[in-house]
Design a protein around this motif. Structure first.
Motif, PDB file in Angstrom:
ATOM      1  N   MET A   1       0.836  -1.216   0.000  1.00 34.65           N
ATOM      2  CA  MET A   1       0.000   0.000   0.000  1.00 34.65           C
ATOM      3  C   MET A   1       0.864   1.258   0.000  1.00 34.65           C
ATOM      4  N   PHE A   2       1.949   1.235  -0.764  1.00 31.50           N
ATOM      5  CA  PHE A   2       2.862   2.372  -0.837  1.00 31.50           C
ATOM      6  C   PHE A   2       2.465   3.295  -1.979  1.00 31.50           C
ATOM      7  N   PHE A   3       1.694   4.284  -1.627  1.00 31.30           N
ATOM      8  CA  PHE A   3       1.218   5.221  -2.653  1.00 31.30           C
ATOM      9  C   PHE A   3       1.831   6.604  -2.451  1.00 31.30           C
ATOM     10  N   ALA A   4       2.928   6.650  -1.713  1.00 32.56           N
ATOM     11  CA  ALA A   4       3.536   7.952  -1.408  1.00 32.56           C
ATOM     12  C   ALA A   4       4.009   8.630  -2.689  1.00 32.56           C
ATOM     13  N   SER A   5       4.745   7.885  -3.480  1.00 25.36           N
ATOM     14  CA  SER A   5       5.152   8.432  -4.769  1.00 25.36           C
ATOM     15  C   SER A   5       5.628   7.291  -5.643  1.00 25.36           C
ATOM     16  N   ASP A   6       5.628   7.526  -6.949  1.00 29.57           N
ATOM     17  CA  ASP A   6       6.127   6.496  -7.862  1.00 29.57           C
ATOM     18  C   ASP A   6       7.643   6.374  -7.790  1.00 29.57           C
ATOM     19  N   ASN A   7       8.291   7.252  -7.035  1.00 26.49           N
ATOM     20  CA  ASN A   7       9.731   7.055  -6.891  1.00 26.49           C
ATOM     21  C   ASN A   7      10.098   6.291  -5.618  1.00 26.49           C
ATOM     22  N   MET A 264      -3.831   0.748 -12.376  1.00 32.97           N
ATOM     23  CA  MET A 264      -3.866   0.633 -10.916  1.00 32.97           C
ATOM     24  C   MET A 264      -4.501   1.892 -10.303  1.00 32.97           C
ATOM     25  N   ALA A 265      -4.206   3.033 -10.894  1.00 30.79           N
ATOM     26  CA  ALA A 265      -4.815   4.281 -10.407  1.00 30.79           C
ATOM     27  C   ALA A 265      -6.323   4.233 -10.611  1.00 30.79           C
ATOM     28  N   ALA A 266      -6.736   3.729 -11.757  1.00 31.67           N
ATOM     29  CA  ALA A 266      -8.173   3.636 -12.034  1.00 31.67           C
ATOM     30  C   ALA A 266      -8.843   2.694 -11.044  1.00 31.67           C
ATOM     31  N   ARG A 267      -8.170   1.594 -10.762  1.00 28.73           N
ATOM     32  CA  ARG A 267      -8.716   0.618  -9.805  1.00 28.73           C
ATOM     33  C   ARG A 267      -8.834   1.246  -8.411  1.00 28.73           C
ATOM     34  N   LEU A 268      -7.782   2.000  -8.061  1.00 27.26           N
ATOM     35  CA  LEU A 268      -7.805   2.675  -6.758  1.00 27.26           C
ATOM     36  C   LEU A 268      -8.933   3.713  -6.718  1.00 27.26           C
ATOM     37  N   ALA A 269      -9.076   4.426  -7.810  1.00 23.05           N
ATOM     38  CA  ALA A 269     -10.125   5.451  -7.893  1.00 23.05           C
ATOM     39  C   ALA A 269     -11.504   4.806  -7.734  1.00 23.05           C
ATOM     40  N   ALA A 270     -11.661   3.687  -8.385  1.00 28.45           N
ATOM     41  CA  ALA A 270     -12.946   2.990  -8.292  1.00 28.45           C
ATOM     42  C   ALA A 270     -13.223   2.563  -6.853  1.00 28.45           C
ATOM     43  N   LYS A 339      -3.418  -6.533  -5.737  1.00 28.57           N
ATOM     44  CA  LYS A 339      -3.546  -6.957  -4.348  1.00 28.57           C
ATOM     45  C   LYS A 339      -3.354  -5.765  -3.397  1.00 28.57           C
ATOM     46  N   ASP A 340      -2.353  -4.938  -3.728  1.00 24.48           N
ATOM     47  CA  ASP A 340      -2.136  -3.699  -2.956  1.00 24.48           C
ATOM     48  C   ASP A 340      -3.418  -2.880  -2.893  1.00 24.48           C
ATOM     49  N   ILE A 341      -3.975  -2.679  -4.071  1.00 26.11           N
ATOM     50  CA  ILE A 341      -5.169  -1.849  -4.174  1.00 26.11           C
ATOM     51  C   ILE A 341      -6.321  -2.475  -3.386  1.00 26.11           C
ATOM     52  N   ASP A 342      -6.480  -3.763  -3.592  1.00 23.49           N
ATOM     53  CA  ASP A 342      -7.617  -4.420  -2.952  1.00 23.49           C
ATOM     54  C   ASP A 342      -7.464  -4.418  -1.433  1.00 23.49           C
ATOM     55  N   ARG A 343      -6.256  -4.595  -0.989  1.00 22.46           N
ATOM     56  CA  ARG A 343      -6.021  -4.554   0.456  1.00 22.46           C
ATOM     57  C   ARG A 343      -6.330  -3.156   0.997  1.00 22.46           C
ATOM     58  N   PHE A 344      -5.906  -2.166   0.235  1.00 23.06           N
ATOM     59  CA  PHE A 344      -6.185  -0.792   0.646  1.00 23.06           C
ATOM     60  C   PHE A 344      -7.692  -0.552   0.690  1.00 23.06           C
ATOM     61  N   ALA A 345      -8.384  -1.025  -0.344  1.00 22.81           N
ATOM     62  CA  ALA A 345      -9.834  -0.825  -0.437  1.00 22.81           C
ATOM     63  C   ALA A 345     -10.523  -1.443   0.775  1.00 22.81           C
ATOM     64  N   GLU A 346      -9.997  -2.585   1.144  1.00 23.71           N
ATOM     65  CA  GLU A 346     -10.556  -3.297   2.292  1.00 23.71           C
ATOM     66  C   GLU A 346     -10.367  -2.490   3.584  1.00 23.71           C
TER      67      GLU A 346
END
Lengths: 350, 350, 350, 350
Positions: A1-7, A264-270, A339-346
């Motif tokens: 769940m590391f969405f701090a930055s793409d770097n 992945m951004a779209a999935r997160l947005a959803a 999986k990252d996204i889904d875990r975050f969504a959860e």
């Protein structure tokens, strides 16, 4: 769940493998090896015309040197109020140019408003010595707000640039994400729309350190050679950058990673849209998602290991943020997994 | 037979492996990752005291930023006439400092002559506003002539620095080779002998791109943080540098590669001495060999695939070069093999 | 009827006479003559404490060097959006500092709004390396809008400066006019209210060319000596500046000329208020009058030999300008006569 | 007996009178007044062709801006080892150009040796990015050693400049003295011999403060306009410079004062030659005399009120200086009188 930055991601395995593959043997230093030359050639193919390529260490260097290539005493560069060169480069563009000025232009969600731009330039068009004079225009694609200039938007800006005889620079730290979003070609998104010089970023999209200035205005190439060296940005073992780009371009890896990050951004947005207590601040167009979350919930998420940043209100944001809410930025990359996204969504729903 | 420069080699397999090993996972950007921090700590261990570490892209950046950390209006840096900062950095030190001056000092075979240094500084010691004023002293270890400052030599320079209240910078692009040659410790060769700031090069000795400023004068650390960022030298995925240094230091790899390079230089020197038509210009002390060869023979060697450079006569060279002879530089590295040397020796004799 | 600017006047006869009087004889160059020293002493008397004085060629030089005395990498100077350093110095402050940034702050009619200032600084107070960091605050007294900071206003700004550890610079190109307006002392309007460094202008108030940096923060004096020389601002025959200041201060000439200029502005303002077709845009507080005139009438006045400028709408102006009206600036000086004003008033009414 | 420097004198009475004469009335600021324009025109007449004129505050500014007009990244200016730009400008040329380099060239008694110049340039002619590249040549007329380049000497230098495509700058702080010495015309001594840009000094020859850049290469005029303003060298009440030049040129005053200064130098030289205990170090050609005196005698002269400077040995001086002797510089000016000289001669003999 590391969405701090793409770097915060590492490097794509194929990029790493390429580095290892080019590990041995001798090669001319300072960008003159066969591999370097092959990669320059590859850039020309990708952009469908001859370009001059300058590897540099950072996106800040690419932007700052690009502006320096068009430097003028009393010069003013027009750029978005929230652009990276204004907000995140510690004054490097001013330093590299020995004191030229960045003049912020307004525009909603990271994109310069053409009429504000025109007004901004017009004020200095007389080249009155006291006021200084226009020197360049800089746009960011995709923007710091995760939005995209459409091809027509770029053209609108470049028409203004032409009218005033100004070069148009593009900060493409997230060039590939924009390209993937627009489903267009590098040529269409740049020189065919009037871009003169481009900061082409590979680092955020799967490389360790691969940034290049792509110069379309070939008359400036010789000067840029000196500008780069003088700025201590000429790598000796330049092929370590070339090797990364070699892998990056091979079999379209770069577009694959960009498409993935955007997806992945779209999935997160959803997921955020799905959550009844959260909402998108605006629609993401590339690999950055801005969301309005309840502050306590955000803190809980951070505590549980998610990484993302509190964000300032961008110019032109017309949504509503409640008293207990905050605006947050989430960035996805080649390394983000479903999986990252889904875990975050959860966790978000929890 | 690639003796053109130690930056024509690739990277040591262990360095490459480390990069691959750190490829995955997320890590804080801009030098704040755990790996970065561990490497900073490792530097402190190696130097036997707390140091501040700044990764940068190139040796030129390390030198230029180091001088900028001690910048003064009207400032003059005293350095050897043939130092890298004078001859090979396209004016980067002057550019980074906004126009400070490098003042060449004489000295035989790449080493500053202490009395020439003292005379040079003395002239400006009055700090007369017209003339400018002393700002720093810079020495190179090992030097551009492949020679070494002994510990006493460094101390002699640093005493002068102290007397005039000047910081002493060391350009250590080939630091490890010097260390291997002197069989001393990093601490002894630097801060214990009065060095304030060091350009610590890993690139020439087995890394892809691993250069660090080692700052002993910790009071300047905060400023240097801003100086580096403003100069576009702060890597986002900084751990790709950290990973290289991690491998570089592990189990003494760096000293192993340096000892090897020096040994190869000694072997090459012996081969040249053995050849009746060739001779050493002076005794090599690290990994650079300067030899006087018959020009035709040199051309033949180059034609047969050897790579080495024609060199200018250094200050203080008192040997004789015949009409048909030239002075040539040969550099060895971690990648040079005995076989390379032996093949070269054979061709030389042919 | 020359109201274009106070720098369109020549020099006061007493200033000219002083120059002639000091014409002969020899004197040490570069500011070391007896006359120079006497004038430095005079400044200390006027400011009721020891000050360090640096004559320079222009107000732009005074401002730019003052900021350079407090220069920092990544530094940001907070100043009014319409200040001279932002609008009229061709980027000299940025150039002199090698690329520091000016950050405009809002505030009505030329005066910085303290809360906007605080907000502006607060954003950078963390000294995050990417964003840059606060370096100085600059205010103009009297302002570009002809308004004045009261002593309490200055104190409010300087309290913010103190809180953030920032130096406070005052651009006093029209220092005397402000002083005359406030009927206070130089000390009260500067260091007693927290000013660290002052651009003290004599040129606009009766001299040919007499600008001085008044430095209260004496620790910086030595550095400024080098900064000035390096910026090519150290006059050889410095006494030609000293002679002007000598006459300027003698028998309070400077306050006399400033009071006169302000009185002429008041007379002009009254004439405009009297005219039924014209109105003041806001109340003048020093020697600049901003008026709203019918455009045709303005053109007629210009055609009949009056000189004044069309002006841009300042930030915070809340008046109304009709479709056929324009905003105009009129500046009075030591040379303006009642007759000038009365003739203008007559033409205005015509 | 004030021979310390020609900038210890005041201003010629006619220059002072002109300043007083132009004291009253209004005039456009920033160099646009009728008087300014008339003086620009006068320069064109004097130089027998169209020139662009830029008044600046100091000779250092004239030199530094002139080089900045030809600035290049990695640029190197070739100039005499003892030139003013190297020895007396606190690094201003480097600062103004953001870090270009001055490369000293040898030559006897202040004059560049053409073959040393050629050798110096040749080394950088390949424009290798590491080494930097030639940017300009600067000569001083008359030189810091009081010698003169003959017209052929200038032509020899300018031929080298042409061959390498380099601009040729002349530091004419003592232009008039050189002109008087050569008995030639301004045109012959400058653009007809290949000079591209000239620092034209009036200050040392009878003005208070009158320095101008004379630009022959008119294509650069617009850039120089911005360069000057950005460097804070644009005077508001520019006519105070114009008035000085107006008087300076009127009825040939400037050549009269220069001839006088040179004649006084010749008289002083003769007096020194006449003295059996003193001798000229070399023959003076303009208004500077260098003499070898017994140290005790020199001290006595200084004690009795004479002002002159101890001087360093110039490059190429092949005379002999005894153990108890020193080298001293004496400068004469428009203000020097025969009586001064005779009194000095008397004291010398005493």
């Amino acid at each position: 769940m590391f969405f701090a930055s793409d770097n915060w991601a590492g490097a794509h395995p194929k990029v790493a493998a390429a580095l290892s593959a080019h590990n041995t043997g001798y090669a001319a230093a300072y960008g003159d090896s066969d591999l370097d030359k092959a990669v320059y050639e590859r850039f020309s193919e990708i952009f469908e015309r001859e370009v001059a390529i300058f590897f540099v260490a950072t996106g800040t260097a690419a932007n700052s040197l690009s502006l320096t290539a068009y430097n003028k005493p009393g010069g003013i560069t027009f750029c978005h109020r929230e652009s990276h060169i204004v907000e995140d480069e510690c004054g490097a563009p001013e330093y590299f140019t020995g004191g030229s000025r960045l003049r912020p232009v307004d525009g909603a969600l990271g994109r310069i408003d053409p009429s504000a731009l025109e007004q901004g330039i017009e004020r200095f068009a007389g080249e009155v010595v006291h006021a200084g004079r226009p020197m360049a225009i800089s746009i960011t694609q995709s923007t710091e707000a995760g939005t995209i200039y459409g091809l027509d938007d770029i053209e609108a800006i470049s028409k203004i640039a032409s009218r005033y005889g100004l070069p148009l620079q593009m900060d493409g730290a997230r060039f590939a994400n924009a390209l993937a979003s627009l489903e267009t070609t590098p040529a269409e998104m740049t020189w065919k729309r009037g871009i003169d010089i481009l900061s082409f970023g590979g680092t955020k999209n799967g490389c360790w350190c691969a940034e290049a200035i792509v110069l379309f205005d070939l008359d400036r190439a010789k000067e840029l050679t000196f500008l780069r060296k003088r700025a201590a940005q000429l790598f000796s073992k330049s092929r370590f950058i070339a090797a990364q780009f070699d892998a990056y371009f091979k079999d379209g890896l770069w577009m694959e990673t960009a498409h993935h990050a955007n997806a992945m951004a779209a999935r997160l947005a959803a997921a955020i849209e799905d959550d009844e207590n959260s909402k998108l601040a605006w629609l993401p167009q590339a690999n950055e998602v801005f969301a309005i979350l309840d502050r306590k919930r955000a803190e809980r998420l951070l505590a549980s290991g998610a990484a993302f940043y509190d964000w300032h209100m961008p110019h032109g944001f017309d949504g509503h943020i409640g008293e207990n809410e905050g605006l947050y930025r989430f960035v996805t990359s080649f390394a983000t997994t479903e999986k990252d996204i889904d875990r975050f969504a959860e966790q978000l729903r929890a």
